[in-house]
Design a protein around this motif. Structure first.
Motif, PDB file in Angstrom:
ATOM      1  N   GLU A   8       0.798  -1.227   0.000  1.00  0.00           N
ATOM      2  CA  GLU A   8       0.000   0.000   0.000  1.00  0.00           C
ATOM      3  C   GLU A   8       0.832   1.279   0.000  1.00  0.00           C
ATOM      4  O   GLU A   8       0.289   2.353  -0.129  1.00  0.00           O
ATOM      5  N   HIS A   9       2.128   1.148   0.217  1.00  0.00           N
ATOM      6  CA  HIS A   9       2.896   2.385   0.363  1.00  0.00           C
ATOM      7  C   HIS A   9       2.937   3.134  -0.963  1.00  0.00           C
ATOM      8  O   HIS A   9       2.870   2.526  -2.036  1.00  0.00           O
ATOM      9  N   SER A  10       3.027   4.446  -0.835  1.00  0.00           N
ATOM     10  CA  SER A  10       2.983   5.237  -2.058  1.00  0.00           C
ATOM     11  C   SER A  10       4.407   5.510  -2.534  1.00  0.00           C
ATOM     12  O   SER A  10       5.208   6.125  -1.814  1.00  0.00           O
ATOM     13  N   GLU A  11       4.735   4.999  -3.702  1.00  0.00           N
ATOM     14  CA  GLU A  11       6.073   5.195  -4.273  1.00  0.00           C
ATOM     15  C   GLU A  11       6.438   6.669  -4.260  1.00  0.00           C
ATOM     16  O   GLU A  11       7.559   7.042  -3.973  1.00  0.00           O
ATOM     17  N   SER A  12       5.439   7.501  -4.578  1.00  0.00           N
ATOM     18  CA  SER A  12       5.738   8.918  -4.750  1.00  0.00           C
ATOM     19  C   SER A  12       6.256   9.528  -3.443  1.00  0.00           C
ATOM     20  O   SER A  12       7.158  10.346  -3.447  1.00  0.00           O
ATOM     21  N   TYR A  13       5.704   9.067  -2.292  1.00  0.00           N
ATOM     22  CA  TYR A  13       6.180   9.629  -1.026  1.00  0.00           C
ATOM     23  C   TYR A  13       7.665   9.325  -0.823  1.00  0.00           C
ATOM     24  O   TYR A  13       8.459  10.192  -0.471  1.00  0.00           O
ATOM     25  N   TRP A  14       8.055   8.071  -1.041  1.00  0.00           N
ATOM     26  CA  TRP A  14       9.440   7.677  -0.772  1.00  0.00           C
ATOM     27  C   TRP A  14      10.395   8.337  -1.763  1.00  0.00           C
ATOM     28  O   TRP A  14      11.519   8.677  -1.411  1.00  0.00           O
ATOM     29  N   THR A  15       9.915   8.541  -2.990  1.00  0.00           N
ATOM     30  CA  THR A  15      10.763   9.224  -3.970  1.00  0.00           C
ATOM     31  C   THR A  15      10.944  10.680  -3.558  1.00  0.00           C
ATOM     32  O   THR A  15      12.034  11.240  -3.600  1.00  0.00           O
ATOM     33  N   GLN A  16       9.831  11.262  -3.133  1.00  0.00           N
ATOM     34  CA  GLN A  16       9.872  12.668  -2.697  1.00  0.00           C
ATOM     35  C   GLN A  16      10.804  12.830  -1.502  1.00  0.00           C
ATOM     36  O   GLN A  16      11.547  13.784  -1.402  1.00  0.00           O
ATOM     37  N   LEU A  17      10.725  11.854  -0.580  1.00  0.00           N
ATOM     38  CA  LEU A  17      11.541  11.914   0.631  1.00  0.00           C
ATOM     39  C   LEU A  17      13.021  11.928   0.258  1.00  0.00           C
ATOM     40  O   LEU A  17      13.822  12.665   0.829  1.00  0.00           O
ATOM     41  N   GLU A  18      13.365  11.108  -0.722  1.00  0.00           N
ATOM     42  CA  GLU A  18      14.759  11.073  -1.148  1.00  0.00           C
ATOM     43  C   GLU A  18      15.207  12.434  -1.678  1.00  0.00           C
ATOM     44  O   GLU A  18      16.312  12.891  -1.431  1.00  0.00           O
ATOM     45  N   ALA A  19      14.283  13.096  -2.397  1.00  0.00           N
ATOM     46  CA  ALA A  19      14.612  14.390  -2.979  1.00  0.00           C
ATOM     47  C   ALA A  19      14.653  15.475  -1.904  1.00  0.00           C
ATOM     48  O   ALA A  19      15.411  16.432  -2.003  1.00  0.00           O
ATOM     49  N   ASN A  20      13.841  15.314  -0.862  1.00  0.00           N
ATOM     50  CA  ASN A  20      13.766  16.340   0.170  1.00  0.00           C
ATOM     51  C   ASN A  20      13.741  15.693   1.556  1.00  0.00           C
ATOM     52  O   ASN A  20      12.714  15.595   2.201  1.00  0.00           O
ATOM     53  N   PRO A  21      14.915  15.241   2.006  1.00  0.00           N
ATOM     54  CA  PRO A  21      14.948  14.495   3.270  1.00  0.00           C
ATOM     55  C   PRO A  21      14.486  15.312   4.466  1.00  0.00           C
ATOM     56  O   PRO A  21      14.120  14.748   5.490  1.00  0.00           O
ATOM     57  N   ALA A  22      14.503  16.650   4.362  1.00  0.00           N
ATOM     58  CA  ALA A  22      14.153  17.474   5.522  1.00  0.00           C
ATOM     59  C   ALA A  22      12.686  17.872   5.536  1.00  0.00           C
ATOM     60  O   ALA A  22      12.299  18.756   6.293  1.00  0.00           O
ATOM     61  N   ALA A  23      11.864  17.211   4.721  1.00  0.00           N
ATOM     62  CA  ALA A  23      10.436  17.555   4.695  1.00  0.00           C
ATOM     63  C   ALA A  23       9.857  17.425   6.103  1.00  0.00           C
ATOM     64  O   ALA A  23      10.101  16.449   6.794  1.00  0.00           O
ATOM     65  N   GLU A  24       9.118  18.437   6.543  1.00  0.00           N
ATOM     66  CA  GLU A  24       8.551  18.435   7.892  1.00  0.00           C
ATOM     67  C   GLU A  24       7.402  17.425   8.004  1.00  0.00           C
ATOM     68  O   GLU A  24       6.613  17.278   7.092  1.00  0.00           O
ATOM     69  N   ARG A  25       7.347  16.741   9.147  1.00  0.00           N
ATOM     70  CA  ARG A  25       6.200  15.866   9.384  1.00  0.00           C
ATOM     71  C   ARG A  25       5.299  16.479  10.452  1.00  0.00           C
ATOM     72  O   ARG A  25       5.749  17.266  11.259  1.00  0.00           O
ATOM     73  N   ARG A  26       4.051  16.088  10.435  1.00  0.00           N
ATOM     74  CA  ARG A  26       3.139  16.657  11.417  1.00  0.00           C
ATOM     75  C   ARG A  26       3.417  16.080  12.810  1.00  0.00           C
ATOM     76  O   ARG A  26       3.781  14.922  12.949  1.00  0.00           O
ATOM     77  N   LEU A  27       3.192  16.909  13.831  1.00  0.00           N
ATOM     78  CA  LEU A  27       3.366  16.445  15.207  1.00  0.00           C
ATOM     79  C   LEU A  27       2.200  15.580  15.621  1.00  0.00           C
ATOM     80  O   LEU A  27       1.094  15.767  15.166  1.00  0.00           O
ATOM     81  N   ARG A  28       2.507  14.657  16.545  1.00  0.00           N
ATOM     82  CA  ARG A  28       1.456  13.879  17.170  1.00  0.00           C
ATOM     83  C   ARG A  28       0.599  14.841  18.002  1.00  0.00           C
ATOM     84  O   ARG A  28       1.099  15.688  18.705  1.00  0.00           O
ATOM     85  N   ARG A  29      -0.710  14.703  17.932  1.00  0.00           N
ATOM     86  CA  ARG A  29      -1.558  15.604  18.698  1.00  0.00           C
ATOM     87  C   ARG A  29      -1.722  15.105  20.117  1.00  0.00           C
ATOM     88  O   ARG A  29      -1.645  13.934  20.364  1.00  0.00           O
TER      89      ARG A  29
END
Ligand SMILES: Cc1cc2nc3c(=O)[nH]c(=O)nc-3n(C[C@H](O)[C@H](O)[C@H](O)COP(=O)(O)O)c2cc1C
Length: 334
Positions: A313-334
């Motif tokens: 189910e994982h989205s290829e596009s996310y992992w590719t994007q991550l490689e291009a931009n390793p510092a992408a911010e993730r949302r905090l746990r609420r």
């Protein structure tokens, strides 16, 4: 000798999370300085066997702090004695927990608001402990620095070698802006003590900001590293950081949950693992069906099925994007 080297990144104590398998996952992501979950001083007397599990230290853990929480002098005394039977790098005292269960007993952040009472408790730990002692506080008043400075100075005078300052007041719980100015004021008032800045670090931008605004080189990570143990490497390696690929991500989750099964048995581990799996999924481009699957994991077989589905189910596009931009911010746990 200072406890922490310049620029050290610490992993926060996180109740319900930072057990041995959790810390092993964090260490795989580059964490060196970690803490147990907070341990209630009364439970070390009344439920010693159960809480002893929280004191477990892996043979590979070079640095591990234990954190105590409580306000009753006799229990604090006994807890300090129990902790003396173990090997820890530091004993940390919690003066920042805002949750009602803790505040009701006059402990955590509530205790931190009562200077004399807080110092009396810390004095027992400082006097009794054979380990170095430290404290973790919140800012006491959002406007007036005096009570926070009085607390930090009092702790330092009693022997605290390091003080972590979470830059929010008790009422803010975990949300809202972090008061950098107040953390800076503590650092400037206590040149002989290591002051660790804490609050809101989720990626490189926030990390640079907290360092710049507080002047602290020591930073503690909490929610930003939940489900993202690689944050330690990301922040310490800078441009040399390589984000995990799906196989590494998968391997760390598997080891984490298998460690939980070993520690707690299959049934309890699976119940506890659900929130952990949610955190690992968060912000990584998974289909929402995976969240439902994570919530339903009840057996080892369910967990294996969950893992197998993550690969599909994982989205290829996310992992590719991550490689291009390793510092992408993730949302905090609420
Ligand atoms: C689920 C959870 C459990 C926590 N447990 C503890 C704890 O046991 N001891 C402690 O000192 N702080 C605890 N905290 C507070 C964190 O250590 C940290 O100070 C706080 O989350 C602020 O940092 P952050 O904004 O980077 O998350 C906890 C926070 C969360 C979200």
């Amino acid at each position: 000798m200072p406890l922490y080297p310049e620029n050290a990144l610490l992993m926060a104590p996180l109740s319900g999370f930072t057990d041995l398998p959790y810390r092993r996952a964090a260490r795989a992501g580059g964490c060196r300085f970690a803490f147990t979950e907070m341990v209630d001083v009364a439970s070390l007397t009344y439920a010693r066997e159960r809480s002893a599990g929280m004191l477990r230290r892996g043979p590979e853990e070079e640095f591990l702090g234990v954190q105590l929480v409580g306000a009753d002098h006799e229990f604090i005394r006994r807890a300090a004695d129990v902790v003396n039977e173990y090997e820890f790098s530091v004993v940390d005292f919690n003066l920042g927990c805002p949750v009602p269960k803790v505040a009701k007993k006059g402990a955590g952040a509530e205790l931190g608001r009562h200077l004399d009472a807080a110092l009396a408790c810390f004095a027992i730990i400082a006097e009794r402990s054979r380990h170095p002692v430290t404290a973790k506080i919140r800012i006491v008043d959002a406007e007036d620095p005096a009570p926070t400075l009085a607390l930090a100075k009092g702790l330092a005078e009693l022997g605290a070698q390091a003080i972590t300052v979470h830059g929010r007041i008790k009422e803010a719980f975990y949300s809202g802006p972090v008061n950098f100015g107040m953390i800076r004021a503590v650092r400037e008032a206590l040149p002989g003590v290591q002051v660790i800045a804490n609050g809101g670090v989720t990626g490189r931008v926030k990390y640079q900001e907290i360092r710049r605004e507080t002047g602290c080189s020591l930073v503690m990570l909490a929610r930003g590293a939940m489900g993202n143990p690689w944050l330690f490497n990301e922040l310490s390696l800078g441009d040399a950081y390589v984000p995990p690929d799906i196989d590494e991500w998968f391997g760390v989750i598997r080891e984490h949950v298998e460690g939980m099964i070993e520690l707690y048995g299959e049934e309890s581990a699976m119940r506890m693992a659900r929130k952990i799996l949610h955190d690992y999924l968060k912000g990584r481009g998974f289909h929402s069906v995976m969240k439902a699957l994570a919530s339903a994991v009840a057996t080892r077989a369910d967990f294996e099925a969950f893992l197998a589905r993550t690969k599909q189910e994982h989205s290829e596009s996310y992992w590719t994007q991550l490689e291009a931009n390793p510092a992408a911010e993730r949302r905090l746990r609420r």
